[in-house]
Design a protein around this motif. Structure first.
Motif, PDB file in Angstrom:
ATOM      1  N   ALA A 122     -32.182 -15.519 -75.643  1.00 24.40           N
ATOM      2  CA  ALA A 122     -30.964 -14.797 -75.301  1.00 24.40           C
ATOM      3  C   ALA A 122     -29.832 -15.066 -76.278  1.00 24.40           C
ATOM      4  CB  ALA A 122     -30.517 -15.187 -73.891  1.00 24.40           C
ATOM      5  N   CYS A 123     -30.082 -15.854 -77.312  1.00 17.46           N
ATOM      6  CA  CYS A 123     -29.022 -16.202 -78.265  1.00 17.46           C
ATOM      7  C   CYS A 123     -29.399 -15.697 -79.652  1.00 17.46           C
ATOM      8  CB  CYS A 123     -28.803 -17.711 -78.281  1.00 17.46           C
ATOM      9  SG  CYS A 123     -30.222 -18.654 -78.879  1.00 17.46           S
ATOM     10  N   THR A 124     -28.494 -15.901 -80.582  1.00 13.80           N
ATOM     11  CA  THR A 124     -28.744 -15.510 -81.970  1.00 13.80           C
ATOM     12  C   THR A 124     -29.383 -16.665 -82.743  1.00 13.80           C
ATOM     13  OG1 THR A 124     -26.612 -16.300 -82.757  1.00 13.80           O
ATOM     14  CG2 THR A 124     -26.713 -13.998 -81.981  1.00 13.80           C
ATOM     15  N   ALA A 125     -29.937 -16.340 -83.875  1.00 10.67           N
ATOM     16  CA  ALA A 125     -30.488 -17.377 -84.751  1.00 10.67           C
ATOM     17  C   ALA A 125     -29.381 -18.324 -85.205  1.00 10.67           C
ATOM     18  CB  ALA A 125     -31.174 -16.733 -85.959  1.00 10.67           C
ATOM     19  N   GLY A 126     -28.180 -17.801 -85.406  1.00 11.90           N
ATOM     20  CA  GLY A 126     -27.050 -18.625 -85.798  1.00 11.90           C
ATOM     21  C   GLY A 126     -26.696 -19.664 -84.753  1.00 11.90           C
ATOM     22  N   ALA A 127     -26.855 -19.311 -83.482  1.00 17.69           N
ATOM     23  CA  ALA A 127     -26.588 -20.268 -82.407  1.00 17.69           C
ATOM     24  C   ALA A 127     -27.586 -21.418 -82.446  1.00 17.69           C
ATOM     25  CB  ALA A 127     -26.635 -19.573 -81.052  1.00 17.69           C
ATOM     26  N   VAL A 128     -28.831 -21.101 -82.751  1.00 18.62           N
ATOM     27  CA  VAL A 128     -29.847 -22.150 -82.872  1.00 18.62           C
ATOM     28  C   VAL A 128     -29.529 -23.018 -84.091  1.00 18.62           C
ATOM     29  CG1 VAL A 128     -32.306 -22.642 -83.170  1.00 18.62           C
ATOM     30  CG2 VAL A 128     -31.587 -20.736 -81.703  1.00 18.62           C
ATOM     31  N   LYS A 129     -29.156 -22.385 -85.175  1.00 20.98           N
ATOM     32  CA  LYS A 129     -28.822 -23.111 -86.399  1.00 20.98           C
ATOM     33  C   LYS A 129     -27.618 -24.034 -86.189  1.00 20.98           C
ATOM     34  CE  LYS A 129     -27.703 -22.326 -91.250  1.00 20.98           C
ATOM     35  NZ  LYS A 129     -27.507 -21.310 -92.294  1.00 20.98           N
ATOM     36  N   ALA A 130     -26.660 -23.623 -85.360  1.00 11.62           N
ATOM     37  CA  ALA A 130     -25.443 -24.401 -85.117  1.00 11.62           C
ATOM     38  C   ALA A 130     -25.610 -25.480 -84.048  1.00 11.62           C
ATOM     39  CB  ALA A 130     -24.308 -23.464 -84.717  1.00 11.62           C
ATOM     40  N   ALA A 131     -26.769 -25.539 -83.422  1.00 13.00           N
ATOM     41  CA  ALA A 131     -27.019 -26.536 -82.366  1.00 13.00           C
ATOM     42  C   ALA A 131     -26.971 -27.950 -82.944  1.00 13.00           C
ATOM     43  CB  ALA A 131     -28.383 -26.281 -81.722  1.00 13.00           C
ATOM     44  N   PRO A 132     -26.717 -28.937 -82.089  1.00 16.39           N
ATOM     45  CA  PRO A 132     -26.722 -30.335 -82.577  1.00 16.39           C
ATOM     46  C   PRO A 132     -28.001 -30.640 -83.337  1.00 16.39           C
ATOM     47  CG  PRO A 132     -25.903 -30.247 -80.346  1.00 16.39           C
ATOM     48  CD  PRO A 132     -26.414 -28.863 -80.666  1.00 16.39           C
ATOM     49  N   ARG A 133     -27.841 -31.264 -84.453  1.00 17.58           N
ATOM     50  CA  ARG A 133     -28.953 -31.556 -85.361  1.00 17.58           C
ATOM     51  C   ARG A 133     -30.042 -32.378 -84.673  1.00 17.58           C
ATOM     52  NH1 ARG A 133     -30.375 -30.064 -90.457  1.00 17.58           N
ATOM     53  NH2 ARG A 133     -31.593 -31.641 -91.510  1.00 17.58           N
ATOM     54  N   PHE A 134     -31.256 -31.920 -84.802  1.00 23.08           N
ATOM     55  CA  PHE A 134     -32.432 -32.627 -84.290  1.00 23.08           C
ATOM     56  C   PHE A 134     -33.009 -33.422 -85.443  1.00 23.08           C
ATOM     57  CE2 PHE A 134     -37.073 -32.705 -83.841  1.00 23.08           C
ATOM     58  CZ  PHE A 134     -37.192 -33.319 -82.613  1.00 23.08           C
TER      59      PHE A 134
ATOM     60  N   HIS B 193     -23.767 -27.222 -75.956  1.00 23.25           N
ATOM     61  CA  HIS B 193     -23.644 -26.267 -77.064  1.00 23.25           C
ATOM     62  C   HIS B 193     -24.045 -24.869 -76.612  1.00 23.25           C
ATOM     63  CE1 HIS B 193     -24.256 -24.235 -80.892  1.00 23.25           C
ATOM     64  NE2 HIS B 193     -25.504 -24.010 -80.535  1.00 23.25           N
ATOM     65  N   TYR B 194     -25.214 -24.755 -76.008  1.00 22.54           N
ATOM     66  CA  TYR B 194     -25.696 -23.438 -75.599  1.00 22.54           C
ATOM     67  C   TYR B 194     -24.919 -22.883 -74.409  1.00 22.54           C
ATOM     68  CZ  TYR B 194     -29.646 -23.946 -78.806  1.00 22.54           C
ATOM     69  OH  TYR B 194     -30.435 -24.091 -79.927  1.00 22.54           O
ATOM     70  N   GLU B 195     -24.488 -23.728 -73.487  1.00 21.52           N
ATOM     71  CA  GLU B 195     -23.710 -23.254 -72.342  1.00 21.52           C
ATOM     72  C   GLU B 195     -22.373 -22.666 -72.796  1.00 21.52           C
ATOM     73  OE1 GLU B 195     -23.741 -26.751 -69.899  1.00 21.52           O
ATOM     74  OE2 GLU B 195     -25.487 -26.034 -68.766  1.00 21.52           O
ATOM     75  N   ARG B 196     -21.783 -23.203 -73.849  1.00 20.36           N
ATOM     76  CA  ARG B 196     -20.525 -22.661 -74.377  1.00 20.36           C
ATOM     77  C   ARG B 196     -20.703 -21.233 -74.893  1.00 20.36           C
ATOM     78  NH1 ARG B 196     -19.840 -27.910 -76.514  1.00 20.36           N
ATOM     79  NH2 ARG B 196     -20.678 -27.239 -78.515  1.00 20.36           N
ATOM     80  N   LEU B 197     -21.910 -20.888 -75.263  1.00 17.65           N
ATOM     81  CA  LEU B 197     -22.169 -19.551 -75.774  1.00 17.65           C
ATOM     82  C   LEU B 197     -22.152 -18.501 -74.662  1.00 17.65           C
ATOM     83  CD1 LEU B 197     -25.164 -20.382 -78.125  1.00 17.65           C
ATOM     84  CD2 LEU B 197     -22.768 -20.097 -78.763  1.00 17.65           C
ATOM     85  N   ALA B 198     -22.314 -18.958 -73.424  1.00 18.04           N
ATOM     86  CA  ALA B 198     -22.353 -18.058 -72.268  1.00 18.04           C
ATOM     87  C   ALA B 198     -23.361 -16.941 -72.465  1.00 18.04           C
ATOM     88  CB  ALA B 198     -20.966 -17.516 -71.959  1.00 18.04           C
ATOM     89  N   VAL B 199     -24.556 -17.303 -72.910  1.00 21.93           N
ATOM     90  CA  VAL B 199     -25.592 -16.292 -73.139  1.00 21.93           C
ATOM     91  C   VAL B 199     -26.217 -15.884 -71.807  1.00 21.93           C
ATOM     92  CG1 VAL B 199     -26.132 -16.997 -75.490  1.00 21.93           C
ATOM     93  CG2 VAL B 199     -27.345 -18.050 -73.589  1.00 21.93           C
ATOM     94  N   PRO B 200     -26.584 -14.637 -71.682  1.00 21.07           N
ATOM     95  CA  PRO B 200     -27.242 -14.189 -70.443  1.00 21.07           C
ATOM     96  C   PRO B 200     -28.650 -14.740 -70.357  1.00 21.07           C
ATOM     97  CG  PRO B 200     -27.249 -12.426 -72.071  1.00 21.07           C
ATOM     98  CD  PRO B 200     -26.450 -13.571 -72.662  1.00 21.07           C
ATOM     99  N   ARG B 201     -29.164 -14.853 -69.141  1.00 22.64           N
ATOM    100  CA  ARG B 201     -30.521 -15.348 -68.946  1.00 22.64           C
ATOM    101  C   ARG B 201     -31.549 -14.246 -69.050  1.00 22.64           C
ATOM    102  NH1 ARG B 201     -31.754 -20.403 -66.539  1.00 22.64           N
ATOM    103  NH2 ARG B 201     -33.352 -19.385 -65.341  1.00 22.64           N
ATOM    104  N   THR B 202     -31.150 -13.012 -69.042  1.00 22.29           N
ATOM    105  CA  THR B 202     -32.095 -11.910 -69.195  1.00 22.29           C
ATOM    106  C   THR B 202     -31.645 -11.027 -70.334  1.00 22.29           C
ATOM    107  OG1 THR B 202     -30.922 -10.568 -67.584  1.00 22.29           O
ATOM    108  CG2 THR B 202     -32.758 -11.896 -66.761  1.00 22.29           C
ATOM    109  N   ALA B 203     -32.600 -10.438 -71.010  1.00 21.02           N
ATOM    110  CA  ALA B 203     -32.266  -9.568 -72.148  1.00 21.02           C
ATOM    111  C   ALA B 203     -31.605  -8.294 -71.639  1.00 21.02           C
ATOM    112  CB  ALA B 203     -33.535  -9.236 -72.932  1.00 21.02           C
ATOM    113  N   THR B 204     -30.568  -7.845 -72.338  1.00 17.16           N
ATOM    114  CA  THR B 204     -29.891  -6.616 -71.962  1.00 17.16           C
ATOM    115  C   THR B 204     -30.037  -5.562 -73.037  1.00 17.16           C
ATOM    116  OG1 THR B 204     -27.838  -7.463 -72.884  1.00 17.16           O
ATOM    117  CG2 THR B 204     -28.198  -7.780 -70.513  1.00 17.16           C
ATOM    118  N   ASP B 205     -30.658  -5.882 -74.121  1.00 18.45           N
ATOM    119  CA  ASP B 205     -30.809  -4.932 -75.231  1.00 18.45           C
ATOM    120  C   ASP B 205     -32.061  -4.100 -75.043  1.00 18.45           C
ATOM    121  OD1 ASP B 205     -28.659  -6.245 -76.165  1.00 18.45           O
ATOM    122  OD2 ASP B 205     -29.681  -7.186 -77.862  1.00 18.45           O
TER     123      ASP B 205
END
Length: 123
Positions: A81-93, A111-123
């Motif tokens: 439900a997020c963008t690739a950029g959101a994954v890239k910006a996540a705390p470093r593993f 980090h991901y909760e701040r994005l307020a991403v939906p749990r289901t796809a809307t596109d």
């Protein structure tokens, strides 16, 4: 310790309990992120470890199960439900033990909760 829906698969995600997603491609809203290298569930914080390959200089990322909007076993693909950029910006593993560290996982969840991403796809 963070608990909540970000750490659980949405009922309509297509995830089946016990399903092994290792090797599945991971696709964000704007493109491919990488491949699932393993799944974990420490402290009730279910997540995927995704090898991001070249675009993140070969680093891995932790993605909470709640961001999974679709699992397609035939295509061996997990949609997020997020963008690739959101994954890239996540705390470093950095090391495997972080997948069991409640504090590290709580930071990832925040980090991901701040994005307020939906749990289901809307596109």
């Amino acid at each position: 310790m963070a608990t909540g829906r970000i750490w659980t698969y949405a009922p309509d995600s297509g995830h089946v309990e016990g399903q092994d997603l290792t090797g599945y491609a991971v696709v964000a809203r704007d493109g491919t992120v990488g491949q699932v290298t393993r799944q974990a569930d420490p402290h009730g914080m279910r997540h995927l470890v995704v090898d991001s390959g070249v675009w993140l200089f070969g680093r891995s990322a932790v993605v909470p199960a709640g961001l999974v909007t679709g699992v397609d076993p035939r295509a061996r693909r997990v949609s997020l439900a997020c963008t690739a950029g959101a994954v890239k910006a996540a705390p470093r593993f950095r090391i495997d033990s972080e997948t069991r560290d409640a504090r590290y996982l709580a930071t990832v969840g925040e980090h991901y909760e701040r994005l307020a991403v939906p749990r289901t796809a809307t596109d």
